[in-house]
Design a protein around this motif. Structure first.
Motif, mmCIF file in Angstrom:
data_model
loop_
_atom_site.group_PDB
_atom_site.id
_atom_site.type_symbol
_atom_site.label_atom_id
_atom_site.label_comp_id
_atom_site.label_asym_id
_atom_site.label_seq_id
_atom_site.Cartn_x
_atom_site.Cartn_y
_atom_site.Cartn_z
ATOM 1 N N LYS A 1 0.831 -1.218 0.000
ATOM 2 C CA LYS A 1 0.000 0.000 0.000
ATOM 3 C C LYS A 1 0.866 1.270 0.000
ATOM 4 C CE LYS A 1 -3.073 1.970 3.466
ATOM 5 N NZ LYS A 1 -3.751 1.597 4.717
ATOM 6 N N PHE A 2 1.933 1.257 0.784
ATOM 7 C CA PHE A 2 2.776 2.457 0.871
ATOM 8 C C PHE A 2 3.760 2.541 -0.293
ATOM 9 C CE2 PHE A 2 0.781 2.354 4.951
ATOM 10 C CZ PHE A 2 0.517 3.697 5.170
ATOM 11 N N ILE A 3 4.163 1.374 -0.813
ATOM 12 C CA ILE A 3 5.011 1.378 -2.022
ATOM 13 C C ILE A 3 4.228 2.009 -3.171
ATOM 14 C CG2 ILE A 3 5.993 -0.145 -3.814
ATOM 15 C CD1 ILE A 3 7.952 0.160 -1.580
ATOM 16 N N GLN A 4 2.945 1.720 -3.234
ATOM 17 C CA GLN A 4 2.102 2.331 -4.282
ATOM 18 C C GLN A 4 2.071 3.842 -4.138
ATOM 19 O OE1 GLN A 4 -1.718 0.426 -4.166
ATOM 20 N NE2 GLN A 4 -1.077 -1.194 -5.550
ATOM 21 N N LEU A 5 1.920 4.298 -2.911
ATOM 22 C CA LEU A 5 1.925 5.751 -2.640
ATOM 23 C C LEU A 5 3.256 6.362 -3.066
ATOM 24 C CD1 LEU A 5 0.511 6.717 0.890
ATOM 25 C CD2 LEU A 5 -0.305 7.407 -1.361
ATOM 26 N N ILE A 6 4.348 5.663 -2.741
ATOM 27 C CA ILE A 6 5.686 6.143 -3.110
ATOM 28 C C ILE A 6 5.794 6.209 -4.634
ATOM 29 C CG2 ILE A 6 8.176 5.578 -3.055
ATOM 30 C CD1 ILE A 6 7.662 4.292 -0.289
ATOM 31 N N ASN A 7 5.341 5.152 -5.293
ATOM 32 C CA ASN A 7 5.439 5.097 -6.758
ATOM 33 C C ASN A 7 4.648 6.211 -7.439
ATOM 34 O OD1 ASN A 7 7.224 3.011 -6.772
ATOM 35 N ND2 ASN A 7 5.646 1.422 -6.954
ATOM 36 N N HIS A 8 3.560 6.624 -6.816
ATOM 37 C CA HIS A 8 2.772 7.726 -7.383
ATOM 38 C C HIS A 8 3.396 9.085 -7.093
ATOM 39 C CE1 HIS A 8 -0.757 4.875 -7.647
ATOM 40 N NE2 HIS A 8 -0.604 5.382 -8.859
ATOM 41 N N ASN A 9 4.396 9.102 -6.248
ATOM 42 C CA ASN A 9 4.973 10.386 -5.836
ATOM 43 C C ASN A 9 6.498 10.352 -5.935
ATOM 44 O OD1 ASN A 9 2.602 12.088 -4.623
ATOM 45 N ND2 ASN A 9 2.297 9.977 -3.950
ATOM 46 N N ARG A 10 6.975 9.797 -7.040
ATOM 47 C CA ARG A 10 8.412 9.589 -7.236
ATOM 48 C C ARG A 10 9.216 10.887 -7.247
ATOM 49 N NH1 ARG A 10 11.062 5.244 -5.705
ATOM 50 N NH2 ARG A 10 9.915 3.371 -6.201
ATOM 51 N N LYS A 11 8.559 12.000 -7.549
ATOM 52 C CA LYS A 11 9.302 13.271 -7.551
ATOM 53 C C LYS A 11 9.656 13.684 -6.122
ATOM 54 C CE LYS A 11 8.040 15.463 -11.822
ATOM 55 N NZ LYS A 11 6.823 15.956 -12.452
ATOM 56 N N LEU A 12 8.861 13.219 -5.174
ATOM 57 C CA LEU A 12 9.094 13.595 -3.775
ATOM 58 C C LEU A 12 9.833 12.517 -2.989
ATOM 59 C CD1 LEU A 12 5.594 15.020 -2.717
ATOM 60 C CD2 LEU A 12 7.702 16.341 -2.975
ATOM 61 N N ILE A 13 9.460 11.268 -3.255
ATOM 62 C CA ILE A 13 9.932 10.186 -2.376
ATOM 63 C C ILE A 13 10.808 9.190 -3.136
ATOM 64 C CG2 ILE A 13 9.206 8.476 -0.655
ATOM 65 C CD1 ILE A 13 6.437 9.805 -0.657
ATOM 66 N N SER A 14 11.981 8.918 -2.578
ATOM 67 C CA SER A 14 12.824 7.886 -3.178
ATOM 68 C C SER A 14 13.170 6.852 -2.117
ATOM 69 C CB SER A 14 14.111 8.460 -3.764
ATOM 70 O OG SER A 14 14.347 9.741 -3.282
ATOM 71 N N ILE A 15 13.389 5.643 -2.588
ATOM 72 C CA ILE A 15 13.686 4.557 -1.651
ATOM 73 C C ILE A 15 14.949 3.818 -2.091
ATOM 74 C CG2 ILE A 15 11.936 3.101 -2.776
ATOM 75 C CD1 ILE A 15 11.417 2.063 0.182
ATOM 76 N N PHE A 16 15.830 3.595 -1.125
ATOM 77 C CA PHE A 16 17.134 2.968 -1.394
ATOM 78 C C PHE A 16 17.340 1.768 -0.478
ATOM 79 C CE2 PHE A 16 17.469 7.487 -2.201
ATOM 80 C CZ PHE A 16 18.195 7.585 -3.373
ATOM 81 N N ALA A 17 18.208 0.868 -0.914
ATOM 82 C CA ALA A 17 18.601 -0.224 -0.022
ATOM 83 C C ALA A 17 19.927 0.137 0.657
ATOM 84 C CB ALA A 17 18.735 -1.511 -0.812
ATOM 85 N N ASP A 18 20.541 1.233 0.185
ATOM 86 C CA ASP A 18 21.839 1.640 0.731
ATOM 87 C C ASP A 18 21.722 2.981 1.480
ATOM 88 O OD1 ASP A 18 24.402 2.377 1.268
ATOM 89 O OD2 ASP A 18 25.141 2.242 -0.802
ATOM 90 N N PRO A 19 21.863 2.964 2.803
ATOM 91 C CA PRO A 19 21.708 4.204 3.591
ATOM 92 C C PRO A 19 22.686 5.302 3.166
ATOM 93 C CG PRO A 19 22.485 2.394 4.967
ATOM 94 C CD PRO A 19 22.160 1.807 3.640
ATOM 95 N N LYS A 20 23.860 4.894 2.659
ATOM 96 C CA LYS A 20 24.882 5.888 2.259
ATOM 97 C C LYS A 20 24.373 6.731 1.099
ATOM 98 C CE LYS A 20 28.830 2.947 3.286
ATOM 99 N NZ LYS A 20 28.349 1.655 2.765
#
Ligand code: CP
Ligand code: NVA
Length: 311
Positions: A196-215
């Motif tokens: 559900k939240f990944i969908q929200l992120i995907n709809h708002n890619r200009k604002l939210i990015s997701i990484f597997a690497d904290p660096k």
């Protein structure tokens, strides 16, 4: 009457009104004692009933203080002392009794279903004081803290979340969309947000990015936030989960990549030495105590919003 259940359901305009009122009330309380009342006592005669199904220190104390300073009273309920907790009474009947005796209900629950059932059956406003999926009062208060300290609108700042994709992060994702701020998330692949939240992120890619690497996520961040790797009642293999978070500790080496004047927030309670090192949580970039204090300032205005008393 209005509920305060999830940030996504509240307009940006109303969220801003809450923050504006908190700022005004906080300013007017300089040198007040904890139980001195605000000048206008807007909730005089009103009763907040609060119920905790999970442990709480900050939320319990801050809602108590918030309601008292607005002129109202507070009654705490413990689930294990109610008929509901013993399995004998329905949520519907419990909600009816709470509505007869109280004027507003704050619930910390271990079940989204229960939150919804209370919402559907209460005749008074409902505040979500943390659920498995969200912690909206915490996050709205954190926005207040960030803007207060940075002296900038949050839309001009880069916020970074390092750690578990939990209830606090979910509310932060909703906040990023409401307030249009850049949110950069780092969590291990197996512990990314739910569908559900990944969908929200995907709809708002200009604002939210997701990484597997904290660096990568932390580069140039103005604000760095985290929370415990294992939340309350998180039914997981703790050892296995914590192992997956190797490299996700907010420490001096990682924060070198953030802006020099970054601030560190943690909703607390913290597991020092796990998600954050002592030198960061106790260091000069940390604002965790101010963050905890601001809870009651902001929650006062959340209460007023629910009573439709905000102008
Ligand atoms: N941050 C927070 O909600 O703390 P408590 O669990 O102590 O209420
Ligand atoms: N994510 C944490 C927040 C505690 C305030 C939990 O749910 O336990």
């Amino acid at each position: 009457m209005k509920n305060f259940i999830n940030l996504k359901d509240i307009s940006h305009n109303d969220l801003r009104k809450i923050l504006k009122d908190s700022k005004k009330r906080k300013k007017k309380r300089k040198n007040f004692n904890s139980l001195d009342l605000d000048w206008d006592k807007p909730l005089k005669g009103k009763l907040l009933i609060q119920m905790f199904e999970k442990s709480s220190l900050r939320t319990r104390l801050s809602f108590y203080l918030a309601m008292r300073q607005l002129g109202g009273g507070v009654q705490n309920l413990r689930k294990d002392e109610l008929h509901l907790g013993q399995g004998g009474e329905t949520i519907k009947d419990t909600a009816k009794i709470i509505s007869i005796h109280g004027d507003i209900f704050m619930l910390r629950t271990d079940s989204e279903k229960k939150l919804l059932e209370f919402k559907n059956n209460l005749e008074i406003p409902l505040i979500n004081g943390l659920s498995p999926e969200s912690h909206p009062a915490q996050v709205l208060s954190d926005i207040f803290t960030i803007e207060e300290i940075k002296k900038k609108k949050i839309s001009n700042l880069k916020i970074c979340w390092i750690g578990d994709a939990n209830n606090v992060l979910n509310s932060l994702i909703e906040a990023s969309i409401k307030f249009s701020f850049k949110l950069s998330i780092a969590s291990p692949k197996n512990y990314h947000p739910s569908k559900k939240f990944i969908q929200l992120i995907n709809h708002n890619r200009k604002l939210i990015s997701i990484f597997a690497d904290p660096k990568k996520a932390i580069v140039n961040a103005d604000v760095v936030m985290t929370d415990k790797f294992v939340s309350l009642n998180d039914k997981v293999d703790q050892k296995k989960k914590k192992k997956s978070f190797k490299g996700f500790q907010v420490n001096r080496s990682l924060t070198k990549r953030a802006k020099k004047n970054f601030i560190f927030l943690h909703c607390l309670p913290a597991n020092r030495g796990e998600e954050v090192s002592n030198e960061i949580i106790d260091g000069s970039n940390s604002v965790v105590w101010k963050q905890a204090e601001n809870r009651f300032h902001v929650q006062k205005s959340i209460l007023l919003y629910c009573f439709k008393k905000l102008r």
